[in-house]
Design a protein around this motif. Structure first.
Motif, short mmCIF file in Angstrom:
data_model
loop_
_atom_site.label_atom_id
_atom_site.label_comp_id
_atom_site.label_asym_id
_atom_site.label_seq_id
_atom_site.Cartn_x
_atom_site.Cartn_y
_atom_site.Cartn_z
N LEU A 308 0.82 -1.21 0.00
CA LEU A 308 0.00 0.00 0.00
C LEU A 308 0.85 1.26 0.00
O LEU A 308 0.44 2.29 -0.56
CB LEU A 308 -0.95 -0.01 1.20
N ASN A 309 2.02 1.22 0.63
CA ASN A 309 2.91 2.38 0.58
C ASN A 309 3.38 2.63 -0.85
O ASN A 309 3.42 3.77 -1.31
CB ASN A 309 4.12 2.17 1.50
N TRP A 310 3.73 1.53 -1.52
CA TRP A 310 4.13 1.66 -2.94
C TRP A 310 2.97 2.21 -3.77
O TRP A 310 3.16 3.07 -4.64
CB TRP A 310 4.57 0.32 -3.48
N LEU A 311 1.75 1.71 -3.51
CA LEU A 311 0.58 2.15 -4.27
C LEU A 311 0.37 3.65 -4.14
O LEU A 311 0.14 4.34 -5.14
CB LEU A 311 -0.66 1.40 -3.78
N LYS A 320 -6.67 4.96 1.72
CA LYS A 320 -6.73 4.18 2.95
C LYS A 320 -6.83 2.69 2.63
O LYS A 320 -7.43 2.30 1.61
CB LYS A 320 -7.93 4.62 3.79
N PRO A 321 -6.28 1.82 3.50
CA PRO A 321 -6.37 0.37 3.27
C PRO A 321 -7.80 -0.11 3.09
O PRO A 321 -8.08 -0.97 2.25
CB PRO A 321 -5.72 -0.22 4.52
N THR A 322 -8.73 0.43 3.89
CA THR A 322 -10.13 0.00 3.76
C THR A 322 -10.71 0.40 2.41
O THR A 322 -11.52 -0.33 1.83
CB THR A 322 -10.98 0.64 4.87
N GLN A 323 -10.30 1.56 1.90
CA GLN A 323 -10.77 2.02 0.59
C GLN A 323 -10.26 1.11 -0.52
O GLN A 323 -11.01 0.74 -1.43
CB GLN A 323 -10.31 3.46 0.37
N VAL A 324 -8.98 0.73 -0.43
CA VAL A 324 -8.39 -0.16 -1.43
C VAL A 324 -9.08 -1.52 -1.40
O VAL A 324 -9.45 -2.07 -2.44
CB VAL A 324 -6.88 -0.31 -1.17
N SER A 325 -9.27 -2.07 -0.20
CA SER A 325 -9.91 -3.39 -0.08
C SER A 325 -11.34 -3.37 -0.60
O SER A 325 -11.80 -4.32 -1.25
CB SER A 325 -9.90 -3.84 1.38
N SER A 326 -12.04 -2.25 -0.35
CA SER A 326 -13.43 -2.15 -0.81
C SER A 326 -13.50 -2.13 -2.34
O SER A 326 -14.35 -2.82 -2.93
CB SER A 326 -14.05 -0.87 -0.24
N ILE A 327 -12.62 -1.37 -2.97
CA ILE A 327 -12.62 -1.31 -4.43
C ILE A 327 -12.31 -2.68 -5.02
O ILE A 327 -12.98 -3.15 -5.95
CB ILE A 327 -11.60 -0.25 -4.92
N LEU A 328 -11.30 -3.34 -4.48
CA LEU A 328 -10.91 -4.66 -5.00
C LEU A 328 -12.05 -5.66 -4.83
O LEU A 328 -12.33 -6.46 -5.74
CB LEU A 328 -9.66 -5.15 -4.28
N LYS A 329 -12.72 -5.63 -3.70
CA LYS A 329 -13.81 -6.57 -3.44
C LYS A 329 -14.95 -6.38 -4.43
O LYS A 329 -15.50 -7.35 -4.96
CB LYS A 329 -14.31 -6.40 -2.01
N LYS A 330 -15.29 -5.12 -4.71
CA LYS A 330 -16.39 -4.86 -5.64
C LYS A 330 -16.06 -5.25 -7.06
O LYS A 330 -16.95 -5.53 -7.86
CB LYS A 330 -16.78 -3.38 -5.56
N LEU A 331 -14.76 -5.29 -7.39
CA LEU A 331 -14.34 -5.74 -8.72
C LEU A 331 -14.19 -7.25 -8.81
O LEU A 331 -13.87 -7.78 -9.87
CB LEU A 331 -13.02 -5.06 -9.11
N THR A 339 0.64 -8.01 6.10
CA THR A 339 1.06 -7.08 7.15
C THR A 339 0.09 -5.91 7.12
O THR A 339 -0.87 -5.90 6.32
CB THR A 339 2.51 -6.57 6.91
N SER A 340 0.34 -4.92 7.96
CA SER A 340 -0.56 -3.76 8.00
C SER A 340 -0.55 -2.98 6.69
O SER A 340 -1.49 -2.25 6.39
CB SER A 340 -0.19 -2.85 9.17
N GLN A 341 0.54 -3.12 5.89
CA GLN A 341 0.67 -2.34 4.66
C GLN A 341 0.77 -3.20 3.40
O GLN A 341 1.02 -2.66 2.32
CB GLN A 341 1.88 -1.42 4.75
N VAL A 342 0.60 -4.51 3.53
CA VAL A 342 0.72 -5.40 2.36
C VAL A 342 -0.50 -6.30 2.28
O VAL A 342 -0.87 -6.96 3.26
CB VAL A 342 2.01 -6.24 2.41
N LEU A 343 -1.11 -6.33 1.10
CA LEU A 343 -2.25 -7.21 0.83
C LEU A 343 -1.85 -8.31 -0.15
O LEU A 343 -1.11 -8.05 -1.10
CB LEU A 343 -3.42 -6.42 0.23
N ARG A 344 -2.33 -9.52 0.11
CA ARG A 344 -2.19 -10.58 -0.89
C ARG A 344 -3.52 -10.67 -1.62
O ARG A 344 -4.55 -11.02 -1.05
CB ARG A 344 -1.85 -11.91 -0.23
#
Length: 660
Positions: A308-311, A320-331, A339-344
């Motif tokens: 997420l820092n790279w993003l 925000k992490p929650t914003q990123v996760s929400s967009i990905l989920k809807k797609l 970790t707190s800053q890395v999503l798989r």
């Protein structure tokens, strides 16, 4: 790829209160472009452009999925409904144990997934009026309830479907294979196609072709008013085969356009289940066989780690992490925090082919967030200085100067036919033959520009009065030991209705403009399509640059050219290397020059005579060729003495010495 989507059909999969205009504007800003909306009675029609790598969006459900992710970014509530991926075999109940037919697939690589099921007691009749209405809006003609269901499924899910009359399939047998050259099939539109070979086809037990797979079904197995037993099958095909067949048969059907872009194999079974349910509802059909589902090589899940820092650094904004996760989920992506800053992130099956990199994920997140929301900040660094390639500069100079001389620049295709080169007595290199040409006219990479220029002369003959002057400056291709050919910048210019010496003058003028002093030597080696004794090799010092000469009448007659054709064919890349960017200047002569014409009788080549005259006396400062008649050649000589004024007697003495 453009699709037409009725709003009523979109609403089957999208739960939102947003109006059609609001949906269209939001989609265009963050997803597929809606070119326009048209109104029809109680419905609206979206005209949508779907980009090539997003075939998952070429359907009502695909657009609904995009809209469900995008509309909330504009404060419109939206969610997906009737998700086909939730359909499963349990919804078909207990299936009979018998197989629908005998199936043979001779090459599994042709068909990643194949499903089929048989239904009986089918009642063929017109579709309900609402279905007919939005089929018409979508550009498809309603035929009957069975065929309309296959088209409806394609529009809804982006997965083409086909239905056979099972009783018309000889011996209840299907053999899926590649076609053989010379085979033919009559498709549903009444066209007879003579196949080139290598097409995906299905034959029945009698050896008759009944389907040109991925393109269009055959007439011999078509659904009609007497049909009772239906074979419904849904599948995906190897895309290269489909595109090749579609292009040369000129059958650019909706199915072909989808199959050539690799639709999701995981959608095949849900689409078949939905088709069975519709046939049961609208045609009173009853399942009469078990299900065939051949899926030998399912794709493995693809995961990508997203920092997420790279993003945020990449995007230049803070998400925000929650914003990123929400967009990905809807797609349709699933994500898990490492970790707190890395999503798989796990890529959904319908994006398997176009999501491969972290940057791909970033692009999805940023576009849904909205490119128009990105800050308009200029880069904080200076743009690095880049040096122009000298070859490009020299090409520009040559193009501009030849145009100023009255030449017309031609742009021809790099792909040519073998027949065109045979007409000019030139050979093509086997290594430059395309493995999958669209037609015989575009089969080889060209090794020379001359054949196409001769064809251009023929095309313009009679439309423009001679003389004609054409040129092309482009790449020619030559095979190497490596897999890729060498691309050589080549200049060829051609005149029609002008003599050799006039054309030579054009070449010399171009060379002078580029600050080159070319030399010409008699052509010794036979060089098609030139006449050897009326052609010359072009040199700069010891560097051979090409050929200037008259094209053989044997060749010109094949292009219906009845006047003299002269051509210069130069390796421009090599010529460009000889151009010195540093110019040498000399002082203007202090004393005036004297110009005299001199006629010599000789059987030697003119180039040799010019070279000899230039070296004959130190007071001869330039030699210009004027004309020839038989073996008499006239030149204009410039005499100049840097130490004082020349006398006529001195000039006459030098001329007499030259004649002797």
């Amino acid at each position: 790829m453009d699709i037409k989507l009725p709003h009523s059909l979109l609403k089957e999969f999208l739960d939102t209160s947003a109006r059609p205009e609001q949906i269209a504007k939001s989609l265009s800003l963050c997803g597929p472009t809606v070119d326009r909306i048209t109104s029809y009675k109680n419905d609206h029609l979206y005209h949508i452009e779907v980009i090539t790598n997003r075939i998952d969006s070429a359907s009502a459900f695909g657009i609904a999925r995009e809209a469900a992710a995008i509309l909330p970014q504009f404060k419109y509530k939206a969610k997906i409904k009737n998700d086909p991926y939730q359909l499963n075999l349990k919804q078909l109940g207990d299936l009979p144990k018998n197989s629908p037919l005998n199936l043979q697939i001779l090459d599994n690589s042709l068909i990643p997934r194949f499903t089929a099921i048989a239904l009986t007691n089918t009642q063929v009749k017109p579709s309900p009026k609402p279905v007919q209405d939005w089929l018409n809006l979508s550009g498809l003609r309603p035929l009957n309830n069975v065929i309309d269901i296959t088209n409806e499924l394609t529009l809804k899910y982006g997965q083409p479907v086909h239905a056979f009359d099972l009783d018309k399939i000889a011996n209840q047998q299907l053999i899926l294979r590649e076609s053989k050259k010379g085979e033919s099939i009559t498709t549903l539109d009444g066209r007879v196609h003579h196949l080139q070979g290598g097409d995906i086809v299905i034959q029945d037990g009698s050896g008759r072709l009944i389907d040109l797979c991925g393109i269009m079904g055959g007439q011999s197995s078509a659904i009609d008013s007497n049909t009772k037993n239906v074979l419904l099958f849904v599948q995906t095909y190897e895309p290269k085969h489909i595109r090749k067949t579609s292009l040369y048969t000129q059958e650019r059907t909706l199915a072909a356009q989808i199959f050539e872009k690799r639709p999701d194999p995981e959608l095949v079974l849900p689409t078949l289940i939905a088709g069975v349910k519709l046939l049961e509802q609208r045609a009173s059909a009853i399942i009469s066989s078990n299900l065939i589902d051949l899926y030998p090589d399912p794709a493995k899940n693809k995961t990508i780690n997203l920092d997420l820092n790279w993003l945020n650094q990449f995007a230049g904004i803070s998400l925000k992490p929650t914003q990123v996760s929400s967009i990905l989920k809807k797609l349709g992506f699933t994500s898990k925090s490492i970790t707190s800053q890395v999503l798989r992130v796990t890529v959904p099956s319908w994006r398997h082919h176009d999501i491969n990199l972290t940057q791909d994920l970033a692009e999805e997140i940023i576009r849904i967030h909205g490119y128009f929301r990105m800050p308009s900040n200029l880069p904080s660094t200076t743009i690095p200085h880049t040096q122009t390639d000298p070859l490009l500069h020299h090409e520009y100079q040559a193009r501009s100067y030849l145009s100023n001389l009255g030449f017309t620049e031609i742009y021809n295709l790099s792909l040519v036919s073998q027949d065109l080169f045979r007409q000019t007595n030139l050979k093509l290199e086997p290594k430059l033959k395309l493995s999958n040409p669209l037609s015989g006219e575009f089969e080889y990479l060209r090794t020379s520009l001359i054949p196409s220029l001769l064809s251009n002369l023929d095309a313009n003959r009679g439309k423009v009065a001679p003389p004609l002057r054409l040129f092309e400056l482009a790449h020619t291709y030559h095979s190497t030991k490596s897999a890729l050919p060498d691309e050589t910048s080549t200049l060829s210019f051609i005149t029609y209705g002008l003599d050799f010496f006039t054309t030579k003058g054009y070449l010399e003028a171009l060379a002078k403009h580029l600050h080159l002093n070319l030399k010409f030597k008699p052509l010794v080696k036979k060089t098609p399509p030139f006449i050897t004794k009326h052609s010359a090799s072009v040199y700069y010092h010891n560097h051979h640059l090409g050929t200037l000469g008259i094209i053989s009448p044997e060749v010109t007659s094949r292009f219906n050219l009845n006047q003299t054709v002269v051509c210069a064919d130069l390796n421009f890349a090599k010529l460009s290397l000889q151009i010195n960017p540093i110019l040498n200047f000399k002082t203007i002569p202090q004393y005036p020059s004297i110009y005299e014409d001199l006629t010599l009788t000789s059987t030697k080549p003119v180039a040799d005579l010019i070279s000899k005259l230039e070296k004959a006396h130190p007071l001869i400062t330039s030699v210009e060729y004027l004309t020839s008649h038989q073996h008499n050649h006239t030149f204009r000589l410039e005499f100049n003495d840097p130490k004082g004024n020349l006398t006529q007697a001195k000039v006459t003495q030098i001329k007499n010495n030259l004649k002797s």
